[in-house]
Write a protein that holds these residues in place. Structure first.
Motif, PDB file in Angstrom:
ATOM      1  N   SER A   8     -15.802  23.375  31.413  1.00  0.00           N
ATOM      2  CA  SER A   8     -15.765  23.970  30.070  1.00  0.00           C
ATOM      3  C   SER A   8     -17.005  23.554  29.280  1.00  0.00           C
ATOM      4  O   SER A   8     -16.907  23.073  28.158  1.00  0.00           O
ATOM      5  CB  SER A   8     -14.530  23.491  29.312  1.00  0.00           C
ATOM      6  N   GLY A   9     -18.149  23.693  29.863  1.00  0.00           N
ATOM      7  CA  GLY A   9     -19.382  23.329  29.176  1.00  0.00           C
ATOM      8  C   GLY A   9     -19.881  21.964  29.610  1.00  0.00           C
ATOM      9  O   GLY A   9     -19.142  21.167  30.209  1.00  0.00           O
ATOM     10  N   VAL A  10     -21.133  21.708  29.270  1.00  0.00           N
ATOM     11  CA  VAL A  10     -21.760  20.427  29.611  1.00  0.00           C
ATOM     12  C   VAL A  10     -20.951  19.266  29.037  1.00  0.00           C
ATOM     13  O   VAL A  10     -20.838  18.202  29.640  1.00  0.00           O
ATOM     14  CB  VAL A  10     -23.221  20.420  29.105  1.00  0.00           C
ATOM     15  N   SER A  11     -20.352  19.472  27.869  1.00  0.00           N
ATOM     16  CA  SER A  11     -19.548  18.414  27.234  1.00  0.00           C
ATOM     17  C   SER A  11     -18.495  17.882  28.195  1.00  0.00           C
ATOM     18  O   SER A  11     -18.261  16.679  28.263  1.00  0.00           O
ATOM     19  CB  SER A  11     -18.817  18.934  25.997  1.00  0.00           C
ATOM     20  N   TYR A  58     -28.363  13.560  21.837  1.00  0.00           N
ATOM     21  CA  TYR A  58     -27.224  14.393  21.476  1.00  0.00           C
ATOM     22  C   TYR A  58     -25.999  13.452  21.337  1.00  0.00           C
ATOM     23  O   TYR A  58     -25.743  12.644  22.251  1.00  0.00           O
ATOM     24  CB  TYR A  58     -27.019  15.454  22.564  1.00  0.00           C
ATOM     25  N   ILE A  93     -32.300  14.361  28.660  1.00  0.00           N
ATOM     26  CA  ILE A  93     -32.046  15.664  28.031  1.00  0.00           C
ATOM     27  C   ILE A  93     -33.387  16.357  27.837  1.00  0.00           C
ATOM     28  O   ILE A  93     -34.204  15.933  27.027  1.00  0.00           O
ATOM     29  CB  ILE A  93     -31.357  15.518  26.651  1.00  0.00           C
ATOM     30  N   ASN A 153     -32.347  17.932  22.517  1.00  0.00           N
ATOM     31  CA  ASN A 153     -31.683  17.978  21.223  1.00  0.00           C
ATOM     32  C   ASN A 153     -31.534  16.510  20.833  1.00  0.00           C
ATOM     33  O   ASN A 153     -30.979  15.742  21.644  1.00  0.00           O
ATOM     34  CB  ASN A 153     -30.308  18.644  21.368  1.00  0.00           C
ATOM     35  N   ASP A 198     -29.475  16.913  31.646  1.00  0.00           N
ATOM     36  CA  ASP A 198     -28.926  17.932  30.748  1.00  0.00           C
ATOM     37  C   ASP A 198     -30.011  18.992  30.528  1.00  0.00           C
ATOM     38  O   ASP A 198     -31.013  18.746  29.867  1.00  0.00           O
ATOM     39  CB  ASP A 198     -28.536  17.241  29.426  1.00  0.00           C
ATOM     40  N   ILE A 208     -29.399  22.187  29.378  1.00  0.00           N
ATOM     41  CA  ILE A 208     -28.703  23.272  28.684  1.00  0.00           C
ATOM     42  C   ILE A 208     -29.654  24.221  27.925  1.00  0.00           C
ATOM     43  O   ILE A 208     -29.315  25.372  27.672  1.00  0.00           O
ATOM     44  CB  ILE A 208     -27.581  22.685  27.767  1.00  0.00           C
ATOM     45  N   TYR A 209     -30.856  23.732  27.573  1.00  0.00           N
ATOM     46  CA  TYR A 209     -31.822  24.596  26.839  1.00  0.00           C
ATOM     47  C   TYR A 209     -32.972  25.060  27.734  1.00  0.00           C
ATOM     48  O   TYR A 209     -34.028  25.403  27.226  1.00  0.00           O
ATOM     49  CB  TYR A 209     -32.405  23.818  25.647  1.00  0.00           C
ATOM     50  N   SER A 269     -23.763  28.196  26.964  1.00  0.00           N
ATOM     51  CA  SER A 269     -23.738  27.976  25.514  1.00  0.00           C
ATOM     52  C   SER A 269     -25.042  28.324  24.807  1.00  0.00           C
ATOM     53  O   SER A 269     -25.022  28.909  23.725  1.00  0.00           O
ATOM     54  CB  SER A 269     -23.409  26.521  25.203  1.00  0.00           C
ATOM     55  N   LYS A 270     -26.161  27.942  25.396  1.00  0.00           N
ATOM     56  CA  LYS A 270     -27.432  28.082  24.673  1.00  0.00           C
ATOM     57  C   LYS A 270     -28.271  29.220  25.222  1.00  0.00           C
ATOM     58  O   LYS A 270     -28.660  30.119  24.483  1.00  0.00           O
ATOM     59  CB  LYS A 270     -28.213  26.765  24.721  1.00  0.00           C
ATOM     60  N   ARG A 316     -17.125  28.370  26.089  1.00  0.00           N
ATOM     61  CA  ARG A 316     -16.838  27.074  26.708  1.00  0.00           C
ATOM     62  C   ARG A 316     -16.893  27.153  28.234  1.00  0.00           C
ATOM     63  O   ARG A 316     -15.906  26.890  28.931  1.00  0.00           O
ATOM     64  CB  ARG A 316     -15.462  26.524  26.246  1.00  0.00           C
ATOM     65  N   TYR A 359     -34.376  23.181  17.375  1.00  0.00           N
ATOM     66  CA  TYR A 359     -34.264  22.091  16.400  1.00  0.00           C
ATOM     67  C   TYR A 359     -35.636  21.618  15.960  1.00  0.00           C
ATOM     68  O   TYR A 359     -36.619  21.802  16.686  1.00  0.00           O
ATOM     69  CB  TYR A 359     -33.528  20.893  17.035  1.00  0.00           C
TER      70      TYR A 359
HETATM   71  C1  LIG Z   1     -28.160  18.500  24.676  1.00  0.00           C
HETATM   72  C2  LIG Z   1     -26.829  19.159  24.620  1.00  0.00           C
HETATM   73  N1  LIG Z   1     -25.989  19.008  25.650  1.00  0.00           N
HETATM   74  C3  LIG Z   1     -24.771  19.571  25.641  1.00  0.00           C
HETATM   75  C4  LIG Z   1     -24.329  20.320  24.573  1.00  0.00           C
HETATM   76  C5  LIG Z   1     -22.962  20.928  24.617  1.00  0.00           C
HETATM   77  O1  LIG Z   1     -22.955  21.889  25.627  1.00  0.00           O
HETATM   78  P1  LIG Z   1     -21.663  22.750  25.976  1.00  0.00           P
HETATM   79  O2  LIG Z   1     -21.481  23.767  24.912  1.00  0.00           O
HETATM   80  O3  LIG Z   1     -22.035  23.364  27.310  1.00  0.00           O
HETATM   81  O4  LIG Z   1     -20.521  21.815  26.066  1.00  0.00           O
HETATM   82  C6  LIG Z   1     -25.163  20.502  23.473  1.00  0.00           C
HETATM   83  C7  LIG Z   1     -24.706  21.255  22.292  1.00  0.00           C
HETATM   84  O5  LIG Z   1     -25.306  21.311  21.256  1.00  0.00           O
HETATM   85  C8  LIG Z   1     -26.444  19.905  23.502  1.00  0.00           C
HETATM   86  O6  LIG Z   1     -27.288  20.055  22.488  1.00  0.00           O
END
Ligand SMILES: Cc1ncc(COP(=O)(O)O)c(C=O)c1O
Length: 386
Positions: free
Chosen positions: A98-101, A125, A171, A175, A203, A205-206, A235-236, A244, A322
Protein backbone atom coordinates in the motif's frame (compact mmCIF):
# COMPACT_ATOMS: atom_id res chain seq x y z
CA UNK A 1 -2.84 3.04 29.74
CA UNK A 2 -1.49 3.79 26.28
CA UNK A 3 1.77 2.36 24.95
CA UNK A 4 4.99 4.34 25.27
CA UNK A 5 5.70 3.89 21.59
CA UNK A 6 2.74 5.99 20.50
CA UNK A 7 3.43 8.81 22.97
CA UNK A 8 6.11 10.54 20.94
CA UNK A 9 4.88 9.99 17.41
CA UNK A 10 5.05 13.12 15.31
CA UNK A 11 4.44 13.82 11.66
CA UNK A 12 5.36 17.45 11.09
CA UNK A 13 3.69 17.68 7.66
CA UNK A 14 0.27 16.91 9.08
CA UNK A 15 0.81 18.37 12.57
CA UNK A 16 0.81 21.94 11.20
CA UNK A 17 -2.57 21.35 9.57
CA UNK A 18 -4.43 21.47 12.90
CA UNK A 19 -3.88 25.21 13.61
CA UNK A 20 -4.51 25.94 9.92
CA UNK A 21 -7.90 24.22 10.11
CA UNK A 22 -8.78 26.34 13.13
CA UNK A 23 -8.11 29.49 11.11
CA UNK A 24 -10.16 28.16 8.21
CA UNK A 25 -13.08 27.54 10.56
CA UNK A 26 -12.85 31.21 11.52
CA UNK A 27 -13.33 32.06 7.84
CA UNK A 28 -9.71 32.74 6.79
CA UNK A 29 -8.28 31.49 3.51
CA UNK A 30 -4.93 29.76 3.93
CA UNK A 31 -2.31 29.61 1.18
CA UNK A 32 -1.15 26.00 1.49
CA UNK A 33 2.45 25.24 0.68
CA UNK A 34 2.65 22.30 3.04
CA UNK A 35 1.52 19.02 1.56
CA UNK A 36 3.27 16.92 -1.07
CA UNK A 37 0.03 15.76 -2.63
CA UNK A 38 -0.18 16.89 -6.26
CA UNK A 39 -3.92 16.13 -6.36
CA UNK A 40 -4.56 18.87 -3.79
CA UNK A 41 -3.37 21.28 -6.51
CA UNK A 42 -4.00 21.14 -10.26
CA UNK A 43 -2.42 17.74 -10.98
CA UNK A 44 -4.23 14.46 -11.53
CA UNK A 45 -3.54 10.84 -12.45
CA UNK A 46 -3.47 10.20 -16.24
CA UNK A 47 -6.79 9.25 -17.85
CA UNK A 48 -5.62 5.79 -18.96
CA UNK A 49 -4.58 4.87 -15.42
CA UNK A 50 -7.92 6.03 -14.02
CA UNK A 51 -9.75 4.05 -16.71
CA UNK A 52 -7.78 0.91 -15.85
CA UNK A 53 -8.79 1.30 -12.20
CA UNK A 54 -12.46 1.74 -13.14
CA UNK A 55 -12.31 -1.22 -15.56
CA UNK A 56 -10.85 -3.48 -12.88
CA UNK A 57 -13.77 -2.71 -10.60
CA UNK A 58 -16.32 -3.10 -13.41
CA UNK A 59 -14.79 -6.44 -14.39
CA UNK A 60 -15.31 -7.77 -10.88
CA UNK A 61 -11.66 -7.65 -9.81
CA UNK A 62 -12.58 -6.72 -6.28
CA UNK A 63 -11.28 -9.95 -4.78
CA UNK A 64 -8.44 -10.44 -2.27
CA UNK A 65 -5.26 -10.81 -4.28
CA UNK A 66 -2.17 -12.81 -3.42
CA UNK A 67 -0.43 -11.25 -0.38
CA UNK A 68 2.72 -10.36 -2.32
CA UNK A 69 0.78 -8.96 -5.28
CA UNK A 70 -0.90 -9.99 -8.51
CA UNK A 71 1.16 -11.43 -11.38
CA UNK A 72 0.05 -8.79 -13.92
CA UNK A 73 1.44 -5.98 -11.74
CA UNK A 74 4.67 -7.86 -11.00
CA UNK A 75 5.28 -8.35 -14.74
CA UNK A 76 4.71 -4.62 -15.34
CA UNK A 77 7.14 -3.73 -12.53
CA UNK A 78 9.83 -5.99 -14.01
CA UNK A 79 9.42 -4.39 -17.44
CA UNK A 80 9.37 -0.85 -16.03
CA UNK A 81 12.55 -1.36 -14.02
CA UNK A 82 14.34 -2.91 -16.98
CA UNK A 83 13.34 -0.12 -19.38
CA UNK A 84 13.77 2.88 -17.10
CA UNK A 85 16.54 1.86 -14.72
CA UNK A 86 18.24 -1.10 -16.40
CA UNK A 87 17.54 -3.10 -13.24
CA UNK A 88 16.72 -6.80 -13.59
CA UNK A 89 14.30 -8.54 -11.24
CA UNK A 90 12.05 -11.58 -11.15
CA UNK A 91 8.55 -12.00 -9.80
CA UNK A 92 9.68 -13.79 -6.63
CA UNK A 93 11.62 -10.72 -5.49
CA UNK A 94 8.62 -8.38 -5.56
CA UNK A 95 6.26 -7.39 -2.77
CA UNK A 96 3.42 -5.11 -3.83
CA UNK A 97 2.14 -2.94 -1.01
CA UNK A 98 0.00 0.00 0.00
CA UNK A 99 2.71 2.47 -0.94
CA UNK A 100 6.30 2.99 0.08
CA UNK A 101 5.06 3.84 3.59
CA UNK A 102 3.98 0.25 4.12
CA UNK A 103 7.36 -1.05 2.96
CA UNK A 104 9.15 1.24 5.43
CA UNK A 105 6.85 -0.12 8.11
CA UNK A 106 7.54 -3.75 7.10
CA UNK A 107 11.28 -3.17 6.87
CA UNK A 108 11.38 -1.70 10.35
CA UNK A 109 9.25 -4.62 11.56
CA UNK A 110 11.83 -7.01 10.08
CA UNK A 111 15.08 -5.22 10.93
CA UNK A 112 14.53 -2.99 13.94
CA UNK A 113 14.10 -3.83 17.60
CA UNK A 114 15.69 -2.65 20.83
CA UNK A 115 19.39 -1.96 20.30
CA UNK A 116 19.13 -1.78 16.50
CA UNK A 117 19.73 1.34 14.46
CA UNK A 118 18.69 2.56 11.06
CA UNK A 119 20.82 5.16 9.34
CA UNK A 120 18.59 7.72 7.70
CA UNK A 121 19.26 10.99 5.87
CA UNK A 122 18.99 14.29 7.69
CA UNK A 123 16.86 16.08 6.69
CA UNK A 124 14.57 13.15 5.95
CA UNK A 125 11.03 12.23 5.05
CA UNK A 126 9.48 12.04 8.58
CA UNK A 127 8.39 8.40 8.42
CA UNK A 128 12.04 7.36 8.51
CA UNK A 129 12.38 9.25 11.79
CA UNK A 130 9.25 7.74 13.36
CA UNK A 131 9.18 4.07 12.41
CA UNK A 132 12.58 2.87 13.79
CA UNK A 133 11.73 4.44 17.16
CA UNK A 134 8.22 2.97 17.08
CA UNK A 135 9.77 -0.49 16.72
CA UNK A 136 11.98 0.06 19.77
CA UNK A 137 15.20 0.91 17.92
CA UNK A 138 16.75 4.19 16.87
CA UNK A 139 16.81 6.33 13.77
CA UNK A 140 20.38 7.62 13.44
CA UNK A 141 20.53 10.68 11.24
CA UNK A 142 23.42 11.13 8.84
CA UNK A 143 24.21 14.56 7.56
CA UNK A 144 23.19 15.77 4.13
CA UNK A 145 25.16 18.89 3.36
CA UNK A 146 23.45 22.14 2.37
CA UNK A 147 26.84 23.41 1.15
CA UNK A 148 27.24 20.38 -1.12
CA UNK A 149 23.86 20.47 -2.90
CA UNK A 150 22.42 18.46 0.00
CA UNK A 151 24.48 15.38 -0.91
CA UNK A 152 24.96 12.86 1.93
CA UNK A 153 28.19 13.27 3.86
CA UNK A 154 29.94 9.91 3.40
CA UNK A 155 32.41 10.48 6.23
CA UNK A 156 29.56 11.11 8.67
CA UNK A 157 27.92 7.85 7.55
CA UNK A 158 31.12 5.86 8.03
CA UNK A 159 31.53 7.27 11.54
CA UNK A 160 27.98 6.33 12.49
CA UNK A 161 28.08 2.72 11.30
CA UNK A 162 28.52 0.18 14.10
CA UNK A 163 27.57 -3.40 14.91
CA UNK A 164 23.97 -2.32 15.64
CA UNK A 165 23.41 -0.74 12.21
CA UNK A 166 20.61 -2.74 10.62
CA UNK A 167 20.07 -0.74 7.42
CA UNK A 168 21.04 2.41 5.57
CA UNK A 169 18.22 4.38 3.93
CA UNK A 170 18.72 6.63 0.91
CA UNK A 171 16.07 8.93 -0.57
CA UNK A 172 16.93 10.04 -4.10
CA UNK A 173 15.41 12.31 -5.46
CA UNK A 174 14.98 13.64 -1.98
CA UNK A 175 12.08 14.89 0.08
CA UNK A 176 12.39 17.51 1.63
CA UNK A 177 15.41 19.01 -0.18
CA UNK A 178 14.56 18.23 -3.82
CA UNK A 179 18.19 17.09 -4.20
CA UNK A 180 19.34 14.57 -6.78
CA UNK A 181 22.55 13.02 -5.54
CA UNK A 182 25.71 13.03 -7.60
CA UNK A 183 26.86 9.78 -9.22
CA UNK A 184 30.05 9.85 -7.11
CA UNK A 185 28.03 10.15 -3.91
CA UNK A 186 25.79 7.23 -4.89
CA UNK A 187 28.83 5.13 -5.75
CA UNK A 188 30.36 6.02 -2.39
CA UNK A 189 27.18 5.04 -0.56
CA UNK A 190 26.99 1.72 -2.41
CA UNK A 191 30.62 0.95 -1.67
CA UNK A 192 30.20 1.64 2.04
CA UNK A 193 27.15 -0.65 2.21
CA UNK A 194 28.75 -3.44 0.19
CA UNK A 195 31.94 -3.24 2.24
CA UNK A 196 30.18 -3.24 5.62
CA UNK A 197 27.47 -5.67 4.45
CA UNK A 198 24.67 -3.35 5.46
CA UNK A 199 21.35 -3.71 3.61
CA UNK A 200 20.35 -0.60 1.69
CA UNK A 201 16.86 0.85 1.49
CA UNK A 202 16.39 2.92 -1.64
CA UNK A 203 13.40 5.24 -1.80
CA UNK A 204 12.95 6.09 -5.48
CA UNK A 205 9.37 7.37 -5.27
CA UNK A 206 10.22 10.58 -7.22
CA UNK A 207 12.46 8.97 -9.84
CA UNK A 208 10.50 10.28 -12.84
CA UNK A 209 10.07 13.78 -11.43
CA UNK A 210 13.57 14.90 -12.28
CA UNK A 211 14.90 18.07 -13.88
CA UNK A 212 18.58 17.15 -14.32
CA UNK A 213 20.58 13.96 -14.87
CA UNK A 214 19.46 11.22 -12.55
CA UNK A 215 21.20 7.94 -11.71
CA UNK A 216 19.27 5.02 -10.25
CA UNK A 217 20.87 4.13 -6.91
CA UNK A 218 19.68 0.50 -7.09
CA UNK A 219 21.51 -0.01 -10.37
CA UNK A 220 24.72 1.44 -8.90
CA UNK A 221 24.38 -0.62 -5.71
CA UNK A 222 23.74 -3.87 -7.59
CA UNK A 223 26.78 -3.30 -9.77
CA UNK A 224 28.78 -3.28 -6.52
CA UNK A 225 27.14 -6.42 -5.10
CA UNK A 226 25.16 -4.70 -2.32
CA UNK A 227 21.84 -5.92 -0.90
CA UNK A 228 19.13 -3.38 -1.56
CA UNK A 229 15.39 -2.97 -1.19
CA UNK A 230 14.20 -0.77 -4.05
CA UNK A 231 10.93 1.08 -3.41
CA UNK A 232 8.59 2.92 -5.73
CA UNK A 233 4.90 3.33 -6.51
CA UNK A 234 2.05 5.27 -8.06
CA UNK A 235 1.87 8.13 -5.55
CA UNK A 236 4.21 10.65 -7.14
CA UNK A 237 5.22 9.66 -10.69
CA UNK A 238 1.57 8.96 -11.53
CA UNK A 239 0.00 11.63 -9.30
CA UNK A 240 -2.14 9.05 -7.52
CA UNK A 241 -1.16 9.10 -3.82
CA UNK A 242 -4.66 8.27 -2.63
CA UNK A 243 -4.68 4.95 -4.47
CA UNK A 244 -2.21 3.70 -1.87
CA UNK A 245 -0.32 1.38 -4.13
CA UNK A 246 3.40 0.79 -4.56
CA UNK A 247 6.04 -1.90 -4.68
CA UNK A 248 9.37 -3.06 -3.33
CA UNK A 249 11.96 -5.25 -5.03
CA UNK A 250 14.23 -7.16 -2.67
CA UNK A 251 17.61 -7.56 -4.38
CA UNK A 252 20.13 -9.95 -2.78
CA UNK A 253 18.20 -10.13 0.50
CA UNK A 254 15.84 -13.15 0.50
CA UNK A 255 15.65 -13.31 4.32
CA UNK A 256 14.40 -9.75 4.54
CA UNK A 257 11.86 -10.49 1.81
CA UNK A 258 10.63 -13.59 3.67
CA UNK A 259 10.23 -11.64 6.86
CA UNK A 260 8.38 -8.78 5.14
CA UNK A 261 6.18 -11.30 3.28
CA UNK A 262 5.16 -12.84 6.60
CA UNK A 263 4.00 -9.40 7.71
CA UNK A 264 2.26 -8.87 4.35
CA UNK A 265 0.21 -12.04 4.84
CA UNK A 266 -1.23 -10.67 8.07
CA UNK A 267 -2.75 -7.75 6.17
CA UNK A 268 -4.11 -10.14 3.49
CA UNK A 269 -3.32 -8.12 0.37
CA UNK A 270 -3.01 -4.61 -0.99
CA UNK A 271 -5.81 -2.96 -2.95
CA UNK A 272 -6.53 -5.27 -5.91
CA UNK A 273 -8.13 -2.83 -8.43
CA UNK A 274 -5.27 -0.39 -7.75
CA UNK A 275 -2.81 -3.17 -8.57
CA UNK A 276 -4.52 -3.65 -11.94
CA UNK A 277 -4.31 0.10 -12.53
CA UNK A 278 -0.60 0.00 -11.69
CA UNK A 279 -0.12 -2.94 -14.07
CA UNK A 280 -1.71 -0.95 -16.89
CA UNK A 281 0.22 2.25 -16.11
CA UNK A 282 3.85 1.56 -15.31
CA UNK A 283 4.79 1.06 -18.95
CA UNK A 284 2.18 3.42 -20.42
CA UNK A 285 2.64 6.76 -22.18
CA UNK A 286 4.47 9.50 -20.28
CA UNK A 287 2.93 12.39 -22.23
CA UNK A 288 1.07 13.48 -19.11
CA UNK A 289 4.35 13.62 -17.20
CA UNK A 290 6.05 15.81 -19.79
CA UNK A 291 3.33 18.47 -19.48
CA UNK A 292 3.26 18.26 -15.71
CA UNK A 293 7.03 18.55 -15.40
CA UNK A 294 6.97 21.69 -17.53
CA UNK A 295 4.33 23.13 -15.23
CA UNK A 296 6.38 22.16 -12.17
CA UNK A 297 9.55 23.58 -13.64
CA UNK A 298 7.89 26.99 -14.16
CA UNK A 299 6.66 26.93 -10.56
CA UNK A 300 10.11 26.00 -9.25
CA UNK A 301 11.49 28.98 -11.17
CA UNK A 302 8.97 31.31 -9.50
CA UNK A 303 10.11 30.04 -6.09
CA UNK A 304 13.76 30.53 -7.07
CA UNK A 305 13.09 34.10 -8.24
CA UNK A 306 11.13 34.94 -5.09
CA UNK A 307 13.83 33.50 -2.81
CA UNK A 308 16.31 35.77 -4.53
CA UNK A 309 13.99 38.78 -4.21
CA UNK A 310 13.66 38.27 -0.44
CA UNK A 311 17.26 37.16 0.19
CA UNK A 312 16.30 33.61 1.19
CA UNK A 313 19.05 31.02 0.78
CA UNK A 314 18.19 27.66 -0.76
CA UNK A 315 19.65 25.03 -3.06
CA UNK A 316 17.76 24.97 -6.36
CA UNK A 317 15.88 21.65 -6.34
CA UNK A 318 16.68 19.16 -9.10
CA UNK A 319 13.83 16.73 -8.54
CA UNK A 320 10.52 16.04 -6.75
CA UNK A 321 8.33 19.08 -5.92
CA UNK A 322 9.87 20.67 -2.83
CA UNK A 323 12.12 23.55 -1.95
CA UNK A 324 13.94 23.66 1.39
CA UNK A 325 14.54 27.26 2.36
CA UNK A 326 16.79 28.72 5.02
CA UNK A 327 15.17 31.11 7.47
CA UNK A 328 17.12 32.98 10.07
CA UNK A 329 15.71 31.62 13.29
CA UNK A 330 16.54 29.27 16.14
CA UNK A 331 12.94 28.12 16.41
CA UNK A 332 11.63 27.17 12.99
CA UNK A 333 8.44 25.62 14.38
CA UNK A 334 7.42 28.87 16.06
CA UNK A 335 8.37 30.78 12.90
CA UNK A 336 6.03 28.58 10.85
CA UNK A 337 3.20 28.96 13.37
CA UNK A 338 3.68 32.76 13.49
CA UNK A 339 3.73 32.97 9.70
CA UNK A 340 0.50 31.00 9.63
CA UNK A 341 -1.22 33.19 12.23
CA UNK A 342 -0.02 36.51 10.83
CA UNK A 343 0.01 35.93 7.06
CA UNK A 344 -2.10 32.79 6.58
CA UNK A 345 0.61 30.95 4.68
CA UNK A 346 1.12 27.31 5.66
CA UNK A 347 4.60 25.77 5.36
CA UNK A 348 6.33 22.94 7.27
CA UNK A 349 9.06 23.55 9.85
CA UNK A 350 12.42 22.10 8.86
CA UNK A 351 13.20 20.51 12.23
CA UNK A 352 10.25 18.15 11.61
CA UNK A 353 12.54 16.54 9.02
CA UNK A 354 15.41 16.01 11.48
CA UNK A 355 18.43 17.79 12.98
CA UNK A 356 19.80 19.14 9.72
CA UNK A 357 16.42 20.68 8.95
CA UNK A 358 16.65 23.12 11.87
CA UNK A 359 16.41 26.71 10.67
CA UNK A 360 14.68 25.77 7.39
CA UNK A 361 11.15 25.52 6.07
CA UNK A 362 9.86 23.15 3.43
CA UNK A 363 7.46 24.39 0.81
CA UNK A 364 5.90 22.49 -2.08
CA UNK A 365 6.31 23.86 -5.60
CA UNK A 366 2.90 22.48 -6.58
CA UNK A 367 0.64 25.58 -6.26
CA UNK A 368 -0.12 27.77 -9.26
CA UNK A 369 2.36 30.53 -10.04
CA UNK A 370 0.15 33.36 -8.79
CA UNK A 371 -0.41 31.55 -5.48
CA UNK A 372 3.34 31.08 -5.05
CA UNK A 373 3.94 34.77 -5.88
CA UNK A 374 1.36 35.87 -3.32
CA UNK A 375 2.60 33.44 -0.65
CA UNK A 376 6.19 34.63 -1.04
CA UNK A 377 5.18 38.29 -0.95
CA UNK A 378 3.48 37.55 2.36
CA UNK A 379 6.59 35.68 3.57
CA UNK A 380 8.64 38.73 2.51
CA UNK A 381 6.37 41.07 4.52
CA UNK A 382 6.55 38.68 7.47
CA UNK A 383 10.36 38.67 7.44
CA UNK A 384 10.53 42.46 7.08
CA UNK A 385 8.12 42.88 10.00
CA UNK A 386 10.34 40.87 12.34
C1 LIG B 1 10.40 10.22 0.20
C2 LIG B 1 9.02 9.68 0.34
N1 LIG B 1 8.85 8.37 0.51
C3 LIG B 1 7.63 7.84 0.66
C4 LIG B 1 6.50 8.62 0.64
C5 LIG B 1 5.16 7.97 0.80
O1 LIG B 1 4.93 7.16 -0.31
P1 LIG B 1 3.60 6.31 -0.49
O2 LIG B 1 2.50 7.23 -0.86
O3 LIG B 1 3.97 5.37 -1.62
O4 LIG B 1 3.35 5.61 0.78
C6 LIG B 1 6.62 9.99 0.46
C7 LIG B 1 5.43 10.87 0.48
O5 LIG B 1 5.48 12.06 0.50
C8 LIG B 1 7.91 10.54 0.31
O6 LIG B 1 8.09 11.84 0.12
Amino acid sequence: MLTQRTQHMEYAIRDVVIPAMKLEKQGHTILKLNIGDPCKYDFDAPEYAKQAYINAIKQGKSFYGCSNGITEAKKAIIQREKTINDVTANEDQILINSGVSETINFLCGSLIEQGKEMLIPSPSYPQYLSFPNFFGGKAIEYKCDFNDHWNPDLEDIKEKINSNTAALAVINPNNPTGAIYSKETLEGLAEIAADKKIPLISDEIYDEITFTDYNCFTKIALDRGASIVQMNGMSKNFFAPGWRIGYAIYHNCPEILNSCSAQARTRLCSNTPAQYAMAASLNGSRDFLKENKQKLSRRMDVVGRKCKEYGLAHVKPKGAFYDFIKINTENDKQWVLDLLQEKHVLTVFGSGFGEQGKGFIRIVTLPQEEVLEEAFDRIGEFIQGK
